[in-house]
Design an enzyme around this catalytic site. Structure first.
Site, short mmCIF file in Angstrom:
data_model
loop_
_atom_site.label_atom_id
_atom_site.label_comp_id
_atom_site.label_asym_id
_atom_site.label_seq_id
_atom_site.Cartn_x
_atom_site.Cartn_y
_atom_site.Cartn_z
CE1 TYR A 106 44.76 -37.28 -25.33
CE2 TYR A 106 46.65 -35.88 -25.73
CZ TYR A 106 45.40 -36.08 -25.18
OH TYR A 106 44.80 -35.07 -24.47
CE LYS A 162 37.35 -42.47 -12.91
NZ LYS A 162 36.83 -41.59 -11.85
CG ASP A 197 37.76 -38.71 -10.13
OD1 ASP A 197 38.78 -39.43 -10.04
OD2 ASP A 197 36.62 -39.13 -9.89
CG ASP A 213 46.93 -32.63 -23.06
OD1 ASP A 213 47.51 -31.55 -22.86
OD2 ASP A 213 46.28 -32.87 -24.10
CG ASP A 238 47.36 -26.97 -20.36
OD1 ASP A 238 48.57 -27.22 -20.47
OD2 ASP A 238 46.67 -26.54 -21.31
#
Ligand code: NAD
Length: 347
Positions: free
Chosen positions: A130, A182, A216, A240, A244
């Protein structure tokens, strides 16, 4: 009805925001007053209301107020389409170094797809992909033939957010921190996060357990068995998405509070937007902003007040069945606020 606060007033900035913002803010402020919360509000504008009042979605007077109070409760802000305004949320994060985004996901209303969810996502809020170091490379007349983006994660930034998550876990009696990354593919960008976790976590041995998980796999397990998680800490983009996803487990963004925390400032907000489709009708659910105010009370060390607030919300929602339309009820914004006020336990 207002309770007496014996530990002194705490100045805080209040940004009602746009759309349903002013309605839910009125409801939340009324409940906080009845609770005897210590905040004295400096009301400032942001978003469209900021543009109307001062020509800027994040006016200088609003920034000055937060510089002074170091504490803000923010309603949702409408992002102006076009006009070249940068995201207010990103500007606030940068301006005040709000490096930690705290997103608790706790079941409040039974009967959803999942029961008894109680987990917290701690997202790094400033670094990662970001930082938006992005550009295109034109090839053979296609100006967007190639898109390139560089992420930035630092040792210091990783350490800071990991320590925040582990400290949060200790302080709130949480059992386990899961570090999500990751590192098997993005070996440098997210490898540094896992590497730093291996340095930070042992310092909390005996107080908090920890493990690590690839993002994942974490996303899948959040759907299959969310109860295995307690505190999740992760980098900006993964956080992020996962925060959610976690909100989805408890019935969506309508009940999700968020806190943006820095070394010396903190801003609390509902995660949902300004809901222009229902603005002005008096039917919006003030719960997410109310829960954000609860996080704010905890942040300033008023845990007993936050606990009383949670009890009143639970009694109003589940004891009296007072729910706004988004939760399948018919209560107005102020009906719900009044129900919570009626159900506040004695101090
Ligand atoms: P939204 O969250 O405003 O609305 C999505 C849907 O959820 C709508 O149907 C809305 O009526 C409903 N909803 C949202 N909050 C509700 C509440 N408290 N009670 C009952 N129903 C509720 O998302 P959107 O429509 O995509 O965005 C609207 C505006 O809000 C945009 O300008 C967007 O940029 C902005 N936004 C701001 C923030 C923020 O300030 N933190 C966050 C998200 C979106």
């Amino acid at each position: 009805m207002g309770g007496q606060d014996t530990q002194g007033a705490i100045p805080a900035t209040l940004i009602p925001g746009d759309g349903i913002g002013p309605e839910i803010t009125r409801a939340v402020v009324a409940i906080l007053e009845a609770l005897g919360a210590p905040f004295t509000w400096d009301v400032q504008q942001g978003g469209l209301a900021g543009i109307e009042a001062h020509g800027d979605p994040l006016p200088g007077v609003t920034l000055d107020s937060i510089r002074r109070t170091r504490l803000a409760l923010k309603g949702p802000l409408t992002t102006p389409v076009g006009g070249g305004f940068r995201s207010v949320n990103v500007r606030l994060r940068e301006e005040f170094g709000l490096y930690a985004n705290l997103r608790p996901a706790k079941s409040m209303v039974p009967g959803g797809r999942y029961e008894d969810i109680d987990l917290v996502i701690v997202r790094e809020n400033i670094e990662g992909l970001y930082v938006a170091f992005e550009h295109y490379i034109p090839i053979e007349g296609d100006p967007h033939a190639v898109a390139i983006s560089s992420g930035v994660n630092t040792r210091a930034g990783s350490r800071r957010i990991l320590e925040y998550a582990f400290d949060y876990a200790v302080k709130h009696g949480r059992k386990k921190v899961t570090v999500v990354h990751k590192a098997n593919v993005l070996k440098a960008l997210t490898g540094i996060f896992l590497e730093t976790a291996k340095e930070v976590a042992p310092r909390y041995a005996g107080r908090v357990e920890w493990d690590d998980r690839i993002v994942d796999a974490c996303a899948m397990q959040l759907v299959l068995d969310p109860w295995r998680f307690d505190v999740i800490v992760t980098t900006n983009l993964f956080g992020d998405i996962l925060s959610d996803q976690a909100a989805g487990l408890i019935g969506g963004l309508g009940m999700a509070p968020g806190a943006n925390i820095g070394a010396d400032a903190a801003i609390f907000e509902a995660v949902h937007g300004s809901a222009p489709d229902i603005a002005g009708k008096g039917i919006a659910n003030p719960l997410a902003m109310l829960l954000a105010a609860g996080l704010m009370l905890e942040h300033v060390g008023r845990q007993p007040l936050a606990a009383r607030l949670r009890v009143a919300v639970d009694r109003a929602l589940n004891g009296d069945g007072i729910r706004t339309r988004d939760l399948g009820g018919s209560a107005s914004t102020m009906d719900f606020a009044e129900a919570v006020i009626r159900r506040l336990p004695e101090a």
